[in-house]
Motif scaffolding. Structure first.
Motif, PDB file in Angstrom:
ATOM      1  N   TYR A 122       0.870  -1.174   0.000  1.00 49.84           N
ATOM      2  CA  TYR A 122       0.000   0.000   0.000  1.00 49.84           C
ATOM      3  C   TYR A 122       0.905   1.222   0.000  1.00 49.84           C
ATOM      4  CZ  TYR A 122      -2.792   3.921   1.390  1.00 49.84           C
ATOM      5  OH  TYR A 122      -3.363   5.172   1.412  1.00 49.84           O
ATOM      6  N   LEU A 123       0.638   2.151  -0.917  1.00 51.59           N
ATOM      7  CA  LEU A 123       1.451   3.347  -1.080  1.00 51.59           C
ATOM      8  C   LEU A 123       0.572   4.572  -0.898  1.00 51.59           C
ATOM      9  CD1 LEU A 123       3.304   2.089  -4.270  1.00 51.59           C
ATOM     10  CD2 LEU A 123       4.138   2.010  -1.911  1.00 51.59           C
ATOM     11  N   PRO A 124       0.792   5.347   0.174  1.00 47.08           N
ATOM     12  CA  PRO A 124      -0.055   6.511   0.422  1.00 47.08           C
ATOM     13  C   PRO A 124       0.201   7.612  -0.596  1.00 47.08           C
ATOM     14  CG  PRO A 124       1.749   6.424   1.986  1.00 47.08           C
ATOM     15  CD  PRO A 124       1.815   5.153   1.198  1.00 47.08           C
ATOM     16  N   PRO A 125      -0.679   8.610  -0.663  1.00 46.84           N
ATOM     17  CA  PRO A 125      -0.471   9.708  -1.617  1.00 46.84           C
ATOM     18  C   PRO A 125       0.854  10.403  -1.344  1.00 46.84           C
ATOM     19  CG  PRO A 125      -2.131  10.284   0.011  1.00 46.84           C
ATOM     20  CD  PRO A 125      -1.864   8.819   0.178  1.00 46.84           C
ATOM     21  N   ALA A 126       1.490  10.845  -2.426  1.00 49.38           N
ATOM     22  CA  ALA A 126       2.765  11.572  -2.372  1.00 49.38           C
ATOM     23  C   ALA A 126       3.933  10.686  -1.953  1.00 49.38           C
ATOM     24  CB  ALA A 126       2.687  12.793  -1.467  1.00 49.38           C
ATOM     25  N   ALA A 127       3.739   9.370  -1.867  1.00 54.42           N
ATOM     26  CA  ALA A 127       4.869   8.481  -1.602  1.00 54.42           C
ATOM     27  C   ALA A 127       5.863   8.568  -2.756  1.00 54.42           C
ATOM     28  CB  ALA A 127       4.387   7.047  -1.413  1.00 54.42           C
ATOM     29  N   ASP A 128       7.136   8.518  -2.434  1.00 51.35           N
ATOM     30  CA  ASP A 128       8.196   8.539  -3.438  1.00 51.35           C
ATOM     31  C   ASP A 128       8.581   7.097  -3.740  1.00 51.35           C
ATOM     32  OD1 ASP A 128      10.319   9.044  -5.071  1.00 51.35           O
ATOM     33  OD2 ASP A 128      11.645   9.824  -3.494  1.00 51.35           O
ATOM     34  N   TRP A 129       8.103   6.572  -4.871  1.00 52.13           N
ATOM     35  CA  TRP A 129       8.347   5.167  -5.158  1.00 52.13           C
ATOM     36  C   TRP A 129       8.747   4.930  -6.602  1.00 52.13           C
ATOM     37  CZ3 TRP A 129       4.816   1.998  -8.141  1.00 52.13           C
ATOM     38  CH2 TRP A 129       3.599   2.607  -8.490  1.00 52.13           C
ATOM     39  N   THR A 130       9.496   3.848  -6.782  1.00 49.50           N
ATOM     40  CA  THR A 130       9.858   3.373  -8.111  1.00 49.50           C
ATOM     41  C   THR A 130       9.628   1.865  -8.141  1.00 49.50           C
ATOM     42  OG1 THR A 130      12.177   2.919  -7.560  1.00 49.50           O
ATOM     43  CG2 THR A 130      11.641   5.145  -8.310  1.00 49.50           C
ATOM     44  N   LEU A 131       9.512   1.312  -9.348  1.00 49.10           N
ATOM     45  CA  LEU A 131       9.290  -0.129  -9.463  1.00 49.10           C
ATOM     46  C   LEU A 131       9.975  -0.639 -10.721  1.00 49.10           C
ATOM     47  CD1 LEU A 131       6.144  -2.143  -8.648  1.00 49.10           C
ATOM     48  CD2 LEU A 131       7.302  -2.540 -10.829  1.00 49.10           C
ATOM     49  N   ALA A 155      -2.235  10.788   6.767  1.00 48.32           N
ATOM     50  CA  ALA A 155      -2.308   9.794   5.699  1.00 48.32           C
ATOM     51  C   ALA A 155      -1.837   8.451   6.241  1.00 48.32           C
ATOM     52  CB  ALA A 155      -1.449  10.223   4.514  1.00 48.32           C
ATOM     53  N   PRO A 156      -2.303   7.348   5.669  1.00 52.55           N
ATOM     54  CA  PRO A 156      -1.863   6.026   6.146  1.00 52.55           C
ATOM     55  C   PRO A 156      -0.371   5.805   5.929  1.00 52.55           C
ATOM     56  CG  PRO A 156      -3.839   5.849   4.786  1.00 52.55           C
ATOM     57  CD  PRO A 156      -3.320   7.246   4.614  1.00 52.55           C
ATOM     58  N   ASP A 157       0.172   4.854   6.655  1.00 51.24           N
ATOM     59  CA  ASP A 157       1.562   4.454   6.483  1.00 51.24           C
ATOM     60  C   ASP A 157       1.698   3.508   5.294  1.00 51.24           C
ATOM     61  OD1 ASP A 157       2.306   5.822   8.852  1.00 51.24           O
ATOM     62  OD2 ASP A 157       1.671   4.099  10.061  1.00 51.24           O
ATOM     63  N   VAL A 158       2.931   3.392   4.802  1.00 54.19           N
ATOM     64  CA  VAL A 158       3.248   2.379   3.797  1.00 54.19           C
ATOM     65  C   VAL A 158       3.045   0.992   4.408  1.00 54.19           C
ATOM     66  CG1 VAL A 158       5.109   1.376   2.413  1.00 54.19           C
ATOM     67  CG2 VAL A 158       4.887   3.870   2.601  1.00 54.19           C
ATOM     68  N   ILE A 159       2.480   0.075   3.625  1.00 49.87           N
ATOM     69  CA  ILE A 159       2.333  -1.322   4.047  1.00 49.87           C
ATOM     70  C   ILE A 159       3.029  -2.201   3.015  1.00 49.87           C
ATOM     71  CG2 ILE A 159       0.727  -3.225   4.476  1.00 49.87           C
ATOM     72  CD1 ILE A 159      -1.371  -1.130   5.253  1.00 49.87           C
ATOM     73  N   ALA A 197      -4.820  -4.228   5.624  1.00 51.27           N
ATOM     74  CA  ALA A 197      -4.855  -3.036   6.473  1.00 51.27           C
ATOM     75  C   ALA A 197      -5.848  -3.270   7.599  1.00 51.27           C
ATOM     76  CB  ALA A 197      -5.256  -1.797   5.659  1.00 51.27           C
ATOM     77  N   ASP A 198      -5.628  -2.640   8.721  1.00 50.54           N
ATOM     78  CA  ASP A 198      -6.515  -2.760   9.875  1.00 50.54           C
ATOM     79  C   ASP A 198      -7.848  -2.087   9.547  1.00 50.54           C
ATOM     80  OD1 ASP A 198      -7.821  -2.714  12.293  1.00 50.54           O
ATOM     81  OD2 ASP A 198      -6.207  -1.719  13.399  1.00 50.54           O
ATOM     82  N   PRO A 199      -8.965  -2.823   9.582  1.00 50.78           N
ATOM     83  CA  PRO A 199     -10.263  -2.209   9.261  1.00 50.78           C
ATOM     84  C   PRO A 199     -10.630  -1.064  10.195  1.00 50.78           C
ATOM     85  CG  PRO A 199     -10.419  -4.604   9.260  1.00 50.78           C
ATOM     86  CD  PRO A 199      -9.075  -4.265   9.827  1.00 50.78           C
ATOM     87  N   ALA A 200     -10.052  -1.035  11.391  1.00 54.26           N
ATOM     88  CA  ALA A 200     -10.365   0.023  12.353  1.00 54.26           C
ATOM     89  C   ALA A 200      -9.527   1.281  12.140  1.00 54.26           C
ATOM     90  CB  ALA A 200     -10.166  -0.491  13.783  1.00 54.26           C
ATOM     91  N   ASP A 201      -8.593   1.246  11.205  1.00 50.05           N
ATOM     92  CA  ASP A 201      -7.733   2.399  10.928  1.00 50.05           C
ATOM     93  C   ASP A 201      -8.447   3.337   9.953  1.00 50.05           C
ATOM     94  OD1 ASP A 201      -5.776   4.228  10.278  1.00 50.05           O
ATOM     95  OD2 ASP A 201      -4.204   2.736   9.929  1.00 50.05           O
ATOM     96  N   LEU A 202      -9.056   4.380  10.482  1.00 53.68           N
ATOM     97  CA  LEU A 202      -9.882   5.265   9.657  1.00 53.68           C
ATOM     98  C   LEU A 202      -9.069   6.189   8.768  1.00 53.68           C
ATOM     99  CD1 LEU A 202     -12.808   6.188  12.091  1.00 53.68           C
ATOM    100  CD2 LEU A 202     -12.633   4.327  10.429  1.00 53.68           C
ATOM    101  N   ARG A 203      -7.754   6.116   8.848  1.00 53.99           N
ATOM    102  CA  ARG A 203      -6.946   6.859   7.875  1.00 53.99           C
ATOM    103  C   ARG A 203      -7.151   6.295   6.472  1.00 53.99           C
ATOM    104  NH1 ARG A 203      -1.002   6.284   9.994  1.00 53.99           N
ATOM    105  NH2 ARG A 203      -1.772   4.123  10.129  1.00 53.99           N
ATOM    106  N   HIS A 204      -7.491   5.020   6.383  1.00 54.64           N
ATOM    107  CA  HIS A 204      -7.675   4.389   5.081  1.00 54.64           C
ATOM    108  C   HIS A 204      -9.064   4.695   4.521  1.00 54.64           C
ATOM    109  CE1 HIS A 204      -4.046   1.882   4.781  1.00 54.64           C
ATOM    110  NE2 HIS A 204      -4.108   1.811   6.102  1.00 54.64           N
ATOM    111  N   ASP A 205      -9.107   5.098   3.256  1.00 56.31           N
ATOM    112  CA  ASP A 205     -10.391   5.338   2.596  1.00 56.31           C
ATOM    113  C   ASP A 205     -10.677   4.293   1.521  1.00 56.31           C
ATOM    114  OD1 ASP A 205      -8.627   6.081   0.609  1.00 56.31           O
ATOM    115  OD2 ASP A 205      -9.593   7.994   0.170  1.00 56.31           O
ATOM    116  N   MET A 206      -9.827   3.271   1.443  1.00 54.98           N
ATOM    117  CA  MET A 206     -10.119   2.119   0.595  1.00 54.98           C
ATOM    118  C   MET A 206      -9.513   0.890   1.252  1.00 54.98           C
ATOM    119  SD  MET A 206      -7.545   2.110  -2.690  1.00 54.98           S
ATOM    120  CE  MET A 206      -5.763   1.886  -2.533  1.00 54.98           C
TER     121      MET A 206
END
Length: 276
Positions: free
Chosen positions: A118-127, A152-156, A181-190
């Motif tokens: 899981y990559l939150p918004p504005a994460a700096d990532w490459t693949l 914002a949520p953490d990287v998972i 992701a933890d269903p109780a973590d309301l930082r997640h919107d999906m």
């Protein structure tokens, strides 16, 4: 646990193949069978090398509007140093074949089959695909809905094999959900999860709810009730549901029926149509 996930490989059907197939698009749902994922239905993206993709869901006015879903195919030595061009987009990645070298905020991770990120918004990532075989993975994107007072949520980074499924109550273990992701973590919107049905398991009522869904069948086959119709689906098929589409399932076997599931969660309903 040795996971096996269906991954499309493209190609082109012969002229002798019958046109008849199971593809359908209605006002309430769509079924995109694995047989439609051919070379001529692929797309390409800016800043991705040696990569093609199948777009199997995109926001559409009057249908499902919250997410897009890609199946990415990256050749050896392919990939991207600039994979996401929208700073407000969050992402879930799930590897179905091959090995991905994912670098997030300076830390490198190797994702094998069943690997999830899981990559939150504005994460700096490459693949990149540093292996000598093709890499195929799902990429689900959503415009993150920030809420004042919530970070914002953490990287998972995890793997299907490392997450214990949560068994649905009263099902004797026949219906379970792997929650990354933890269903109780309301930082997640999906939420992006894997749902597993043992042979003979059912969804015993017509679910009707506000969440939009994308369901990619990873393994097995089943009869699925979508709105007023029963459809047969198998590994490699995709079901795309708008909000409130009635849905149920019967997994007849002989093996497990598993699918990768997207749904939007944990946010107020937008009261101004056309504005997000």
């Amino acid at each position: 646990m040795t996971a096996k996930y269906f991954a499309p490989t493209g190609g082109h059907p012969p002229q002798t193949q019958l046109l008849t197939d199971r593809a359908v698009f209605t006002d309430a749902y769509a079924v995109i069978p694995k047989g439609t994922m051919r070379d001529i239905t692929t797309s390409f993206l800016p800043f991705w090398d040696a990569t093609r993709l199948w777009v199997i869901a995109r926001p559409m006015t009057g249908f499902a509007e919250t997410f897009s879903h890609y199946i990415m195919e990256v050749a050896p030595n392919g990939g991207s140093d600039r994979p996401e061009v929208d700073a407000g987009a969050e992402a879930a990645l799930f590897v179905v074949e091959g090995t991905a070298t994912l670098t997030v905020d300076g830390t490198t991770h190797v994702l094998t089959e069943g690997g999830y990120a899981y990559l939150p918004p504005a994460a700096d990532w490459t693949l990149h695909n540093m292996a000598d075989t093709p890499l195929r993975f799902h990429w689900i994107r959503k415009a993150y809905e920030a809420v004042a007072g919530l970070d914002a949520p953490d990287v998972i980074i995890t793997n299907d094999a490392d997450v214990a499924p949560t068994v649905m109550p009263g099902t004797d273990g026949k219906w379970a959900t792997t929650r990354f992701a933890d269903p109780a973590d309301l930082r997640h919107d999906m939420h992006v999860t894997i749902v597993t049905f043992e042979p003979g398991a059912v969804i015993p009522f017509l679910e009707t709810h506000v969440m939009e869904h994308g369901l990619y069948v990873l393994e097995g086959k089943a009869a699925y009730r979508l709105n007023t119709d029963w459809v047969e689906v198998e590994a490699g098929d995709y079901m795309w549901l708008r909000a409130f589409c009635p849905q149920a399932c019967y997994a007849g076997g002989p093996g497990k029926f598993r699918y990768l599931l997207y749904k939007d969660v944990n946010r107020h309903m937008n009261l101004r149509l056309g504005a997000r």
